[in-house]
Design a protein around this motif. Structure first.
Motif, PDB file in Angstrom:
ATOM      1  N   GLN A  52     -14.577  12.405  -1.346  1.00  0.00           N
ATOM      2  CA  GLN A  52     -15.675  13.189  -0.774  1.00  0.00           C
ATOM      3  C   GLN A  52     -15.536  13.152   0.745  1.00  0.00           C
ATOM      4  OE1 GLN A  52     -19.611  12.308  -2.291  1.00  0.00           O
ATOM      5  NE2 GLN A  52     -20.608  12.912  -0.391  1.00  0.00           N
ATOM      6  N   THR A  53     -15.799  14.291   1.382  1.00  0.00           N
ATOM      7  CA  THR A  53     -15.717  14.352   2.837  1.00  0.00           C
ATOM      8  C   THR A  53     -17.031  13.883   3.453  1.00  0.00           C
ATOM      9  OG1 THR A  53     -14.185  16.214   2.737  1.00  0.00           O
ATOM     10  CG2 THR A  53     -15.302  15.834   4.835  1.00  0.00           C
ATOM     11  N   ALA A  54     -16.948  12.907   4.337  1.00  0.00           N
ATOM     12  CA  ALA A  54     -18.145  12.380   4.989  1.00  0.00           C
ATOM     13  C   ALA A  54     -18.699  13.380   5.981  1.00  0.00           C
ATOM     14  CB  ALA A  54     -17.815  11.080   5.706  1.00  0.00           C
ATOM     15  N   ALA A  55     -20.018  13.427   6.094  1.00  0.00           N
ATOM     16  CA  ALA A  55     -20.667  14.170   7.169  1.00  0.00           C
ATOM     17  C   ALA A  55     -20.851  13.222   8.347  1.00  0.00           C
ATOM     18  CB  ALA A  55     -22.022  14.701   6.697  1.00  0.00           C
ATOM     19  N   ALA A  56     -21.060  13.778   9.531  1.00  0.00           N
ATOM     20  CA  ALA A  56     -21.224  12.935  10.714  1.00  0.00           C
ATOM     21  C   ALA A  56     -22.389  11.967  10.538  1.00  0.00           C
ATOM     22  CB  ALA A  56     -21.431  13.808  11.948  1.00  0.00           C
ATOM     23  N   GLU A  57     -23.484  12.459   9.912  1.00  0.00           N
ATOM     24  CA  GLU A  57     -24.638  11.570   9.734  1.00  0.00           C
ATOM     25  C   GLU A  57     -24.346  10.446   8.742  1.00  0.00           C
ATOM     26  OE1 GLU A  57     -25.496  15.522   7.515  1.00  0.00           O
ATOM     27  OE2 GLU A  57     -24.621  14.845   9.426  1.00  0.00           O
ATOM     28  N   ASP A  58     -23.454  10.696   7.771  1.00  0.00           N
ATOM     29  CA  ASP A  58     -23.043   9.637   6.843  1.00  0.00           C
ATOM     30  C   ASP A  58     -22.355   8.500   7.595  1.00  0.00           C
ATOM     31  OD1 ASP A  58     -23.958  11.145   4.699  1.00  0.00           O
ATOM     32  OD2 ASP A  58     -21.982  12.021   4.292  1.00  0.00           O
TER      33      ASP A  58
END
Length: 284
Positions: A52-58
């Motif tokens: 899964q690709t992380a989001a910046a907030e993750d």
């Protein structure tokens, strides 16, 4: 996603796992970290496994939850590095050329000024439908991909409506070699050259041609496009590169400006086009 893109996701996942295992208050299990973050524990393992690709907030939340907020910038830099990624032709063309053209249409439609350099083909924004058709067929043969040629041509031609919208500017540089390359039947190339001649002088088009005999400050390497000096799209045989970090974009702008110093415009550009046309039809 390309192999390089997936490898970068997996490398980020490894780093996230390292941070979880070296948390400031002691080693955390996946479920424990998920509880702190308010996530399903499957998300922790998907991020760590590169599924899964992380989001910046993750990434910000992860760094805070493991007690290492100082690594936030590092994690965000890793994410940015593979968001500007290599889009392999094998994966992009799995469904044919039309989806790739549709993606380009979205990027172009958002842009006001486009700088383009092509050393071996006429830029897509200036192509005739017949010329574009032969280009797509050549690449479909090369990569063994789906032949959705008519759909791809329609999408490329739709993109050219951008040229007739006020406030837009297409500044294209073409090496003279592209005007002689018989990637299509001679009659199709003649019609393409006529189309280019008619585009010189358009309000939204600035067409520069670099003659074969021109003095060059740098070699005329691979083609690329710069959209609003914020995004570079460059092509290689294995992939298309979408690059948006400021330093890289600035480098490509310098390359384009350097190439431009060797280009001719207006009447001189017409002379180069006429020379190429005479080579295809000596009586013209």
């Amino acid at each position: 996603m390309s192999t390089d893109y997936q490898q970068a996701r997996e490398a980020l996942g490894v780093r996230l796992r390292e941070l979880r295992l070296s948390a400031a208050g002691g080693r955390l299990t996946g479920p424990h970290l998920a509880q702190r973050l308010g996530w399903p524990h499957s998300k922790v393992y998907k991020l760590e496994g590169g599924r899964q690709t992380a989001a910046a907030e993750d990434l910000r939340a992860w760094a805070a939850a493991v007690g290492h907020p100082e690594v936030t910038d590092e994690l965000l830099a890793r994410l940015k590095g593979f968001e500007s990624h290599i889009r392999s032709w094998r994966r992009q063309l799995a469904a044919g050329h039309r989806p790739v053209q549709d993606t380009w249409n979205v990027a172009v439609d958002r842009s006001r000024t486009i700088l383009a350099w092509e050393e071996s083909v006429v830029p897509g924004m200036l192509q005739t439908a017949d010329y574009a058709r032969h280009i797509f067929l050549r690449y479909a043969d090369l990569y063994g991909t789906k032949r959705d040629t008519d759909e791809a041509v329609r999408s490329r031609i739709e993109r050219q409506a951008w040229l007739y919208q006020g406030g837009r500017r297409f500044r294209a540089l073409v090496w003279e070699a592209a005007l002689h390359a018989l990637v299509c039947p001679p009659a199709v190339l003649v019609a393409q050259l006529d189309r280019l001649a008619g585009q010189i002088g358009m309000d939204t088009v600035e067409l520069g041609i670099i003659p074969l005999g021109a003095s060059l400050k740098i070699p005329p390497a691979n083609g690329f496009w710069i959209l609003d000096e914020q995004l570079v799209i460059a092509e290689d045989w294995h992939a298309e590169l979408w690059l948006d970090d400021a330093e890289t974009v600035a480098t490509y702008v310098r390359v384009w400006e350097t190439l431009r110093e060797s280009a001719v415009y207006g009447a001189d550009a017409h002379n180069v086009l006429n020379r190429a046309r005479r080579g295809l039809n000596p009586r013209a």
